[in-house]
Design an enzyme around this catalytic site. Structure first.
Site, mmCIF file in Angstrom:
data_model
loop_
_atom_site.group_PDB
_atom_site.id
_atom_site.type_symbol
_atom_site.label_atom_id
_atom_site.label_comp_id
_atom_site.label_asym_id
_atom_site.label_seq_id
_atom_site.Cartn_x
_atom_site.Cartn_y
_atom_site.Cartn_z
ATOM 1 N N LYS A 72 -11.851 3.513 -1.237
ATOM 2 C CA LYS A 72 -11.481 4.429 -0.148
ATOM 3 C C LYS A 72 -12.071 5.826 -0.328
ATOM 4 C CE LYS A 72 -7.129 2.181 1.150
ATOM 5 N NZ LYS A 72 -5.681 2.383 1.377
ATOM 6 N N ASP A 108 -3.850 5.099 7.387
ATOM 7 C CA ASP A 108 -2.594 5.058 6.640
ATOM 8 C C ASP A 108 -1.698 6.233 7.027
ATOM 9 O OD1 ASP A 108 -3.096 2.743 5.205
ATOM 10 O OD2 ASP A 108 -4.041 3.807 3.541
#
Length: 280
Positions: A72, A108
């Site tokens: 990420k 997220d």
């Protein structure tokens, strides 16, 4: 309805290492099939040096996808256009091609905000919250909490130095880093959020002993299993309202879907497919 794959089918993928356990392909394919969209979602295991090629190739061919551990942070440097969520967290988990450039987002953040609102029936405005962990999930949760008007966050992590870096980057004066679990003893919190991976493996210790708190209004564990997580069970045994990370998984997946297709998927279809996958 099952769609056939043709030369016009848009290809999306989860890129990470490992990915075999992921329920994302099940969830996303169910959502696309439900809306009759010509797309397919797969999982691709990739080493760091391979991830860049996968991301750029998928996006530039008209598709996109998600990034999972351990890529990420690297992905945040690969995309051409970074959303504010990516800039603030330093992590990218969603990518697509738009206007000649590869865009990246960290869904997220919005996924946690939506899941929290679904769980509590409101946002975190004015609340005092204990966050366990200081990794990527914690950073996304902190951004959502700050944007939601949280009153105060106590951050507890095994590495205090890492927690301080996260607090300075995202929370500022609203985030206090605790030296250890004893600092939380007797404290009252509106919400306790576990962002660590503890609970995924059998035999994992609990991320925190909730019985030492003066009060905990609710518990949200970002970990999810086919059964209630040990942390959720411990909370419920104490009479604390608690939920796991399944809703956050679904909500962040729905936000990703919206970025790719420009329309909202059925949350119920995504929830049902996620439950079915976790129980299989």
């Amino acid at each position: 309805m099952t769609l056939s794959i043709t030369a016009r089918t848009r290809v999306f993928a989860l890129v990470g290492d490992p990915v075999a356990h992921s329920s994302s392909p099940t969830i996303q394919n169910a959502a696309m099939n439900d809306l009759g969209l010509d797309g397919v979602y797969v999982a691709l295991q990739a080493k760091p040096e391979e991830m860049i090629g996968f991301v750029r190739g998928l996006a530039m061919s008209g598709g996109g996808g998600n990034i999972t551990l351990p890529h990420k942070e690297k992905a945040a440097t690969v995309v051409d256009v970074r959303s504010e969520a990516v800039k603030r967290t330093g992590a990218c988990n969603t990518f697509w091609y738009e206007d000649g450039k590869i865009h990246g987002d960290n869904t997220d953040v919005e996924g946690f905000a939506r899941a929290l609102a679904e769980f509590l029936g409101k946002g975190p405005e004015g609340q005092k919250i204990l966050v366990l962990g200081a990794g990527g999930a914690a950073r996304a949760c902190l951004v959502a909490l700050m944007d939601g008007g949280v009153e105060e966050v106590h951050l507890l992590n095994r590495s205090r130095d890492r927690a301080r870096v996260v607090a300075r980057r995202i929370g500022g004066a609203k985030v206090r880093v605790l030296d250890d679990a004893k600092d939380a003893s007797g404290q009252s919190y509106d919400l306790v959020v576990n962002t660590t991976r503890l609970g995924l493996e059998p035999g994992d210790p609990l991320p925190f002993d909730l019985s030492q708190l003066g009060r905990a209004g609710a518990v949200l564990d970002v970990v999810y299993l086919s059964r209630p997580t040990p942390f959720v069970e411990a909370a419920r045994d104490l009479g604390i309202r608690a939920t796991d990370g399944l809703e956050m998984l679904v909500q962040q997946g729905a936000v990703s879907f919206e970025r790719w297709w420009g329309e909202r998927p059925s949350l119920e279809v995504m929830r049902e497919s996620a439950r079915a996958h976790s129980e299989s």
